[in-house]
Design a protein around this motif. Structure first.
Motif, PDB file in Angstrom:
ATOM      1  N   GLY A 114      -0.189  12.458   3.896  1.00 38.07           N
ATOM      2  CA  GLY A 114      -0.420  12.713   2.478  1.00 38.07           C
ATOM      3  C   GLY A 114      -0.392  11.494   1.589  1.00 38.07           C
ATOM      4  O   GLY A 114      -0.148  11.601   0.386  1.00 38.07           O
ATOM      5  N   LEU A 115      -0.628  10.336   2.162  1.00 39.60           N
ATOM      6  CA  LEU A 115      -0.641   9.114   1.350  1.00 39.60           C
ATOM      7  C   LEU A 115      -1.785   9.147   0.342  1.00 39.60           C
ATOM      8  O   LEU A 115      -2.850   9.704   0.624  1.00 39.60           O
ATOM      9  CB  LEU A 115      -0.814   7.892   2.251  1.00 39.60           C
ATOM     10  N   PRO A 116      -1.571   8.560  -0.797  1.00 36.35           N
ATOM     11  CA  PRO A 116      -2.671   8.463  -1.771  1.00 36.35           C
ATOM     12  C   PRO A 116      -3.825   7.656  -1.168  1.00 36.35           C
ATOM     13  O   PRO A 116      -3.595   6.745  -0.380  1.00 36.35           O
ATOM     14  CB  PRO A 116      -2.034   7.692  -2.940  1.00 36.35           C
ATOM     15  N   TRP A 117      -5.019   7.996  -1.498  1.00 39.82           N
ATOM     16  CA  TRP A 117      -6.192   7.299  -0.949  1.00 39.82           C
ATOM     17  C   TRP A 117      -6.117   5.812  -1.228  1.00 39.82           C
ATOM     18  O   TRP A 117      -6.603   5.002  -0.449  1.00 39.82           O
ATOM     19  CB  TRP A 117      -7.478   7.867  -1.556  1.00 39.82           C
ATOM     20  N   LYS A 118      -5.524   5.483  -2.362  1.00 36.80           N
ATOM     21  CA  LYS A 118      -5.541   4.086  -2.791  1.00 36.80           C
ATOM     22  C   LYS A 118      -4.413   3.261  -2.195  1.00 36.80           C
ATOM     23  O   LYS A 118      -4.415   2.043  -2.320  1.00 36.80           O
ATOM     24  CB  LYS A 118      -5.448   4.035  -4.325  1.00 36.80           C
ATOM     25  N   SER A 119      -3.450   3.903  -1.539  1.00 34.05           N
ATOM     26  CA  SER A 119      -2.300   3.161  -1.011  1.00 34.05           C
ATOM     27  C   SER A 119      -2.725   2.145   0.030  1.00 34.05           C
ATOM     28  O   SER A 119      -3.530   2.440   0.905  1.00 34.05           O
ATOM     29  CB  SER A 119      -1.290   4.123  -0.378  1.00 34.05           C
ATOM     30  N   ASN A 120      -2.147   0.967  -0.064  1.00 34.01           N
ATOM     31  CA  ASN A 120      -2.418  -0.032   0.973  1.00 34.01           C
ATOM     32  C   ASN A 120      -1.153  -0.253   1.802  1.00 34.01           C
ATOM     33  O   ASN A 120      -0.064   0.205   1.446  1.00 34.01           O
ATOM     34  CB  ASN A 120      -2.925  -1.337   0.364  1.00 34.01           C
ATOM     35  N   GLU A 121      -1.314  -0.976   2.912  1.00 35.51           N
ATOM     36  CA  GLU A 121      -0.205  -1.128   3.846  1.00 35.51           C
ATOM     37  C   GLU A 121       0.952  -1.927   3.256  1.00 35.51           C
ATOM     38  O   GLU A 121       2.117  -1.652   3.539  1.00 35.51           O
ATOM     39  CB  GLU A 121      -0.716  -1.774   5.147  1.00 35.51           C
ATOM     40  N   GLU A 122       0.635  -2.899   2.427  1.00 34.08           N
ATOM     41  CA  GLU A 122       1.689  -3.748   1.874  1.00 34.08           C
ATOM     42  C   GLU A 122       2.610  -2.950   0.947  1.00 34.08           C
ATOM     43  O   GLU A 122       3.842  -2.990   1.081  1.00 34.08           O
ATOM     44  CB  GLU A 122       1.085  -4.937   1.097  1.00 34.08           C
ATOM     45  N   ASP A 123       2.016  -2.210   0.028  1.00 32.30           N
ATOM     46  CA  ASP A 123       2.819  -1.445  -0.925  1.00 32.30           C
ATOM     47  C   ASP A 123       3.592  -0.333  -0.218  1.00 32.30           C
ATOM     48  O   ASP A 123       4.730  -0.030  -0.567  1.00 32.30           O
ATOM     49  CB  ASP A 123       1.920  -0.829  -2.009  1.00 32.30           C
ATOM     50  N   THR A 124       2.946   0.270   0.778  1.00 36.18           N
ATOM     51  CA  THR A 124       3.592   1.354   1.495  1.00 36.18           C
ATOM     52  C   THR A 124       4.790   0.818   2.278  1.00 36.18           C
ATOM     53  O   THR A 124       5.866   1.423   2.297  1.00 36.18           O
ATOM     54  CB  THR A 124       2.584   2.032   2.446  1.00 36.18           C
ATOM     55  N   LYS A 125       4.590  -0.335   2.879  1.00 37.53           N
ATOM     56  CA  LYS A 125       5.703  -0.960   3.605  1.00 37.53           C
ATOM     57  C   LYS A 125       6.846  -1.255   2.645  1.00 37.53           C
ATOM     58  O   LYS A 125       8.011  -0.982   2.943  1.00 37.53           O
ATOM     59  CB  LYS A 125       5.231  -2.257   4.275  1.00 37.53           C
ATOM     60  N   GLN A 126       6.477  -1.776   1.492  1.00 34.03           N
ATOM     61  CA  GLN A 126       7.500  -2.093   0.500  1.00 34.03           C
ATOM     62  C   GLN A 126       8.293  -0.844   0.107  1.00 34.03           C
ATOM     63  O   GLN A 126       9.506  -0.877  -0.030  1.00 34.03           O
ATOM     64  CB  GLN A 126       6.826  -2.688  -0.737  1.00 34.03           C
ATOM     65  N   TYR A 127       7.587   0.259  -0.037  1.00 39.70           N
ATOM     66  CA  TYR A 127       8.266   1.509  -0.379  1.00 39.70           C
ATOM     67  C   TYR A 127       9.306   1.862   0.686  1.00 39.70           C
ATOM     68  O   TYR A 127      10.440   2.196   0.385  1.00 39.70           O
ATOM     69  CB  TYR A 127       7.254   2.654  -0.528  1.00 39.70           C
TER      70      TYR A 127
END
Length: 305
Positions: A114-127
């Motif tokens: 369910g990740l947002p379409w716009k999410s990238n790997e860097e920001d997701t990792k940071q989360y």
DNA sequence: GTTGAGCGTT
């Protein structure tokens, strides 16, 4: 012809109906399909009030007079509940189920749905780094367009991070996402539906006692007893439906009658109990992992190893 | 350029 027998995991629990064979016997394998790890059956003799075991011969249960009647039978698990992992009594289904949760001791890739379409790997990792060291974070994309498919995988360096991330919901860049063990059809349900408030507690009942007691009903993911002692505790189960059945009941633990209610009180309950001190019970402690996570010191509970 | 259950091009 086959009849149906009512079988429950505990005497006061809702039974499920299990079919017998044509000759009126019940296969142990049939029982195990519903109650993984079970080894026997018992029932309370209505006349004497005593508990009787059901005869088991060559993997088949035999009722006393060839009739099972309307009694509710109760499952028996091996006495030495500290069963070894590769105990022959446990079938492969049970093993798989256990490996997926309780006995898992090393981190695995976790699927993030369910990740947002716009999410990238860097920001997701940071989360995810707020829960622990992240050693892998990838988002699956259309190899042609590079467009995210809306899911990915994350892996933590240790079980502490993994357990934390699995025990709660996630809001990533404004969208509610789910984190699960890959291929385990088990979603992780909202913690509010799994957490029990155990009231009327005395100090004789330890966190280990609570874990042992509630483990009879379901896997327990957390036990929290405020220190200093305040007369209550929180116990978190894996399945909301199990938690729901335990709510609004009195339970006897080590001879103490405790009262179990929802950890998230309804408005009317707030008026009946809480109120006075100000904030509700649910605010009184942070969600999260308190003891018994698989990482370090193996909390109380049933048998490990 | 849209979408919202699913299970991973190494």
């Amino acid at each position: 012809m086959a009849q149906y027998i009512q079988i429950a995991e505990e005497e006061n629990e809702e039974p499920i109906e299990v079919p017998t064979e044509d000759d009126g016997t019940l296969l142990l394998s049939t029982l195990c399909a519903q109650f993984p790890g079970s080894s026997g059956l018992k029932y309370r003799n209505p006349e004497t009030g005593t508990v009787r075991g059901v005869r088991l011969l060559d993997g088949r249960f035999h009722s006393s007079e060839g009739l099972w009647g309307n009694l509710v039978y109760v499952v028996v698990f091996p006495k030495d509940n500290k069963r070894k992992m590769d105990d022959g009594l446990e079938n492969s289904l049970a093993k798989t189920k256990r490996l997926e949760s309780k006995y898992r001791t090393t981190p695995s890739d976790l699927i993030v749905l369910g990740l947002p379409w716009k999410s990238n790997e860097e920001d997701t990792k940071q989360y995810f780094e707020q829960f622990g060291e992240v050693v892998l974070c990838q988002i699956k994309k259309d190899f042609k367009t590079g467009q995210s498919k809306g899911y990915g995988f994350v892996r933590f360096a240790d079980m502490e991070g993994q357990n934390k991330v699995l025990s709660q919901r996630h809001c990533i860049e404004g969208r509610w996402c789910e984190v699960r063990i890959p291929n385990s059809r088990e979603p992780n349900y909202p913690i509010a539906l799994r957490k029990l408030f155990v009231g009327r507690l005395t100090e004789d009942v330890s966190a280990e006692d609570l874990r042992t007691y509630f483990s009879k009903f379901d896997e327990v993911t957390d036990v929290f007893v405020p220190k200093p002692f305040r007369g209550f505790a929180f116990v978190t189960m894996v399945h909301p439906e199990v938690a729901a059945k335990l709510i609004d009941e009195d339970h006897i633990i080590k001879g103490i009658s405790v009262h179990v209610s929802s950890a998230e009180p309804k408005q009317k309950d707030k008026e009946r109990f809480g109120g006075g001190g100000g904030r509700g019970r649910f605010d009184d402690h942070r969600g999260g992992w308190h003891d018994g996570h698989q990482g370090g010191g193996m909390g109380g509970g049933q048998g490990q190893n």
